[in-house]
Design an enzyme around this catalytic site. Structure first.
Site, short mmCIF file in Angstrom:
data_model
loop_
_atom_site.label_atom_id
_atom_site.label_comp_id
_atom_site.label_asym_id
_atom_site.label_seq_id
_atom_site.Cartn_x
_atom_site.Cartn_y
_atom_site.Cartn_z
CG HIS A 129 66.65 -24.14 -32.18
ND1 HIS A 129 66.88 -22.83 -32.57
CD2 HIS A 129 67.86 -24.73 -32.13
CE1 HIS A 129 68.18 -22.65 -32.76
NE2 HIS A 129 68.80 -23.79 -32.50
CG ASN A 130 68.96 -21.94 -29.37
OD1 ASN A 130 69.43 -23.00 -28.98
ND2 ASN A 130 69.61 -21.13 -30.17
CD GLU A 178 74.14 -25.78 -28.16
OE1 GLU A 178 74.99 -24.90 -28.43
OE2 GLU A 178 73.07 -25.90 -28.76
#
Length: 566
Positions: free
Chosen positions: A111-112, A190
């Site tokens: 994530h990220n 994203e």
């Protein structure tokens, strides 16, 4: 092993084992070594050839080797070799079927990925991508934003996290994508860029990744299923929204207007009312101004540039509506993302439906927006319902990442682990939340015997240590047990603690050995740990390699255990 006074160290314990099987002789005959392998180590396929090989590799006394005997020193070398590690060494290479659809695997997911610290002021760095890839991560996240001079940047939007160039991220991925695993990498975008800078994204992806980028469907028909990891070896896939076929690119551009941008991924996959989205928006608003904490910005229409859309082949991101909607309307090449709280509600309320959904479609689960310090949830609860892409903050140390490392050290550390049959069967309903499973429980016996060369405490004083053994699996199987504390001994603490566990679905379980220091009557601190899948657990007398908080080996620190299950 004969009962008597507990041995004070691993060497002494192994010596007692050796004497038991040597029958009073100075050396261990080949036939006695074979008996030991069968009876204690449960190496049931071992034969005379196996014993000959062990003597050749571990015996150092030439006279014993010529006589096909093993001295104690040779036996000790064998017992402390990787062949007696608690982790099945056959699982250090890819051994699972890699020709199933992508939906059939747990996939190591970050994530990220760009962040090295927290979600608000943390530093973005290319090294974070290198580190994740070297850990076998196969799904990386890239938050893309418009940058100056038509150079898209990567950072956590509306925060003070530092920015890095998108083109540098893509170059880093291109260099390191297949260093430790040949299996496909998914780049989860994203995407917040304007249409013009999305075209720059597409140009960089195409020019930098070259032949590694999957630009078109595979030549052969996959009969309504996603391709397999083997089909996609050494390929990089783009996960993003895609222009709907019936909308022409020119019409989409006209509808967008010059000022509108694209918000894809975590900000768009759920309803405006979703509590995780509200929580993240509220957190960011509070970070900037307490007065604006209650306000919501209106989301803009999602318009994807055709050039970027064309690069999305098997991983098209769509909004999750319901399991019934997905069953009727979702295409096999479409996937959804869910924030942890929404996913948790679905897992608890509709576990069997979630499992069935994940048999057909990829699902990504990501941390709540309120986790501004980059903490993690336990990935196990979402593996229990078969979610493939359970995204964690790889920069955050602790139990969740230990579980992730433990899960994905299996199958050669390639980043893809085949889901157990219980999550893939269409023949019967499996409810992960039920405590009533129509199968005989597996009985696991663990004897935590001793430790060796444990890390010296920061205080420089003696170590007061105990071992906590954790079972992570279905709710009905998850539990923890601890040994007593041995005071002032980090070189060779002896516990001799016997633990019994009853496990209904062992193929989903992870076993975590955690050494802790008793610092006061009611507090203790982390010393070392090791996590592995139950299915990789070897029976018999085994040593457990210990790792630091960051996952690095603490060799020669280890535990000595006896394992049995039936």
């Amino acid at each position: 092993m004969k009962k008597g006074k507990a041995p004070s160290s691993r060497r002494v314990h192994i010596q007692h084992l050796y004497q038991d099987y040597a029958g009073g002789q100075a050396t261990l005959p080949a036939c006695a070594l074979l008996k030991f392998l069968h009876k204690e180590q449960m190496e049931l396929t071992a034969n005379d050839e196996t014993v000959e090989s062990l003597i050749d590799r571990y015996e150092i006394a030439e006279t014993a080797k010529e006589s096909r005997l093993m001295t104690f020193e040779g036996f000790l070398r064998y017992m402390e070799s990787k062949e007696c590690c608690v982790f099945n060494q056959e699982h250090t290479s890819v051994y699972q079927d890699m020709n199933q659809p992508l939906t059939s695997y747990f996939i190591s997911t970050s994530h990220n990925t760009y962040l090295t610290g927290d979600q608000l002021v943390g530093k973005s760095h290319l090294d974070a991508y290198i580190s994740a890839l070297r850990k076998g991560c196969r799904c990386l996240e890239i938050d893309c934003w418009d940058g100056p001079d038509m150079e898209p940047v990567v950072y956590h939007g509306y925060t003070l996290t530092s920015k890095i160039l998108f083109k540098d991220v893509v170059s880093t991925v291109e260099q390191h994508a297949f260093e430790v695993s040949a299996y496909p990498v998914i780049l989860s975008l994203e995407n917040h860029c304007s249409r013009e800078q999305q075209e720059v994204l597409a140009q960089y992806l195409t020019s930098i990744l070259g032949d590694k980028l999957l630009k078109a469907p595979l030549d052969y028909q996959t009969s309504g299923d996603l391709p397999s990891p083997d089909d996609l070896k050494c390929k990089i896939l783009i996960k993003n929204k895609k222009v709907k076929p019936q909308i022409k690119a020119e019409d989409a551009a006209a509808a967008a207007g010059p000022e509108e941008s694209v918000d894809e991924g975590e900000d768009e996959d759920d309803d405006d009312e979703d509590e995780d989205e509200d929580e993240e928006r509220l957190t960011k608003a509070k970070f900037w101004s307490p007065r604006k904490a209650g306000s919501k910005k209106k989301k803009r229409k999602v318009i994807v540039a055709q050039a970027l859309s064309d690069l999305v082949i098997y991983t098209r991101s769509i909004k999750f509506i319901s399991f019934s909607f997905s069953k009727d309307s979702q295409n096999y090449f479409e996937n959804t993302s869910l924030a942890e709280k929404k996913a948790r509600k679905l897992a608890r309320a509709s576990g069997p439906d979630f499992i069935q959904h994940n048999q057909s479609f990829l699902t990504r689960i990501y941390p709540s927006g309120s986790r501004t310090s980059s903490t993690n949830f336990s990935p196990q609860e979402f593996w229990n319902v078969g979610s493939q892409l359970v995204a964690l903050n790889f920069q955050s140390l602790g139990s969740p990442m230990d579980l992730n490392d433990g899960r994905f050290q299996d199958n050669g550390g390639c980043g893809y682990v085949l889901k157990p049959a219980v999550l893939m069967s269409n023949q019967r309903i499996f409810d992960p939340n039920s405590s009533q499973h129509k199968r005989k429980p597996t009985r696991l016996l663990l004897k935590v015997i001793s430790g060796s060369n444990l890390p010296v405490p920061r205080s420089g004083k003696g170590l007061d240590s105990f071992v906590k053994v954790e079972i992570h699996g279905l709710p009905c199987d998850s539990c923890k047990k601890s040994t007593h504390t041995v005071k002032n001994n980090y070189l060779s603490p002896h516990w001799g603690a016997v633990m019994n566990f009853s496990i209904r679905v062992p193929e989903l379980c992870l076993i975590r050995f955690c050494v802790r220091e008793q610092t006061s009557l009611f507090s203790n601190e982390f010393v070392a740990q090791y996590t592995l899948p139950f299915t990789s657990l070897k029976k018999g007398y085994r040593w457990v390699p210990l790792c630091a908080r960051d996952g690095c080996s603490l060799d020669p620190a280890s535990l000595f255990v006896f394992v049995w299950h039936s």
